[in-house]
Design an enzyme around this catalytic site. Sequence first.
Site, PDB file in Angstrom:
ATOM      1  N   CYS A 220      71.409  64.421  49.408  1.00 21.89           N
ATOM      2  CA  CYS A 220      70.805  63.148  50.125  1.00 21.89           C
ATOM      3  C   CYS A 220      69.107  63.120  49.509  1.00 21.89           C
ATOM      4  O   CYS A 220      68.359  63.977  49.908  1.00 21.89           O
ATOM      5  CB  CYS A 220      70.665  63.079  51.438  1.00 21.89           C
ATOM      6  SG  CYS A 220      69.777  61.320  51.906  1.00 21.89           S
TER       7      CYS A 220
ATOM      8  N   HIS B 225      76.985  64.665  42.322  1.00 25.86           N
ATOM      9  CA  HIS B 225      76.217  63.443  41.892  1.00 25.86           C
ATOM     10  C   HIS B 225      75.339  63.845  40.775  1.00 25.86           C
ATOM     11  O   HIS B 225      74.545  64.546  40.751  1.00 25.86           O
ATOM     12  CB  HIS B 225      75.262  62.915  43.119  1.00 25.86           C
ATOM     13  CG  HIS B 225      74.925  61.526  42.764  1.00 25.86           C
ATOM     14  ND1 HIS B 225      74.669  60.591  43.661  1.00 25.86           N
ATOM     15  CD2 HIS B 225      74.317  60.962  41.543  1.00 25.86           C
ATOM     16  CE1 HIS B 225      74.015  59.568  42.921  1.00 25.86           C
ATOM     17  NE2 HIS B 225      73.690  59.887  41.872  1.00 25.86           N
TER      18      HIS B 225
ATOM     19  N   ASN C 275      80.601  62.088  40.540  1.00 26.79           N
ATOM     20  CA  ASN C 275      80.023  60.973  41.251  1.00 26.79           C
ATOM     21  C   ASN C 275      78.756  60.331  40.684  1.00 26.79           C
ATOM     22  O   ASN C 275      77.896  61.174  39.903  1.00 26.79           O
ATOM     23  CB  ASN C 275      79.531  61.370  42.662  1.00 26.79           C
ATOM     24  CG  ASN C 275      78.846  60.356  43.575  1.00 26.79           C
ATOM     25  OD1 ASN C 275      77.844  60.515  44.181  1.00 26.79           O
ATOM     26  ND2 ASN C 275      79.380  59.364  43.608  1.00 26.79           N
TER      27      ASN C 275
ATOM     28  N   GLY D 285      80.986  55.530  45.487  1.00 27.63           N
ATOM     29  CA  GLY D 285      79.923  55.039  46.472  1.00 27.63           C
ATOM     30  C   GLY D 285      79.504  53.580  46.490  1.00 27.63           C
ATOM     31  O   GLY D 285      80.174  52.684  46.951  1.00 27.63           O
TER      32      GLY D 285
END
Length: 331
Positions: free
Chosen positions: A102, A171, A204, A228
Amino acid sequence: MVKIGNIELPEFPLLLAPMEDVSDPPFRRLCKMHGADLMYSEFISSEGLIRDAIKSRKKLDIFDYERPVGIQIFGGDEEAMAMSARIVETVEPDLVDINFGCPVKKVVCKGAGAGVLKDIDLMVRLTKAVVTSTHLPVTVKTRLGWDFDSINIDEVAERLQDAGIKALTIHARTRSQMYKGEADWEHISRIKNNPNIEIPIFGNGDIDSPIKAEEYKKRYDCDGVMIGRGAIGYPWIFNEIKHYFKTGEILPEPTISQRLEAVRQHAEWSTEWKGERVGLIEMRQHYSNYFRGIPHFKEFKRRFLEVFTLAEMDKLIAETDHFYKEHSFAK
């Protein structure tokens, strides 16, 4: 078949990304109905769980129809992460996921999320604390590194595997990129083809169509993809990708009626989980996403934002459906 510990997933599974204020049980239910193979909760603060914070505890809600489903936690303290893993275990998810990706400032400033990318030793200690605290499979979602000058995903992948994780989602951006720029999946391909890596590697970033999913599947050799933003307001993307993999055909976009039905289901499940007033208020963030690109929706959106009961919602959905059918719009 792809295995995460004792969890069996289909070949090249499609995962729904954990997204704050998006991937709650009602939205996960829609995505499961439309083909998602594995889903995660919104990320949960380890300190919030230990403090028994109501919002954190609410995020532990999972339901059998979602399975397999994981609960994602984040934090920068080993003891807190270990304790939160034990709390998570009590609601019996299928796995525990750790968020080391995050990029949001309020998370990073606490030495959590992508903030841990600056300290791989700490990342390993936090991971070991969780792995040793639960019998559940532990997975990790992270980024390539803090910035372009400190891409460390190669070392991270090997060391986290050694720490006991059962799968890794990458990611393909750095923290400094946030969600901007193009995701660089070459790093994912390199990790996947590292002979020392034995766990599943999921990619991702930027998957927003069946064609791109197929292209990335072939080009980068990962074990599956996590979606996402491509699923927000568009849960159909999972089955569209699966259909394209199987047939090479692009399914037609959902009709207005199908979009309205998804909104109705989402709203109904949201009110069941949160109560009618709160559920419908929190639905407001989703309307623009469900009807993105639809002509003449602005006026209807204003009316959707004024809905406070399911009965009002059903009436407005019927009027909206009638309007679009009467005017024979393409979408």
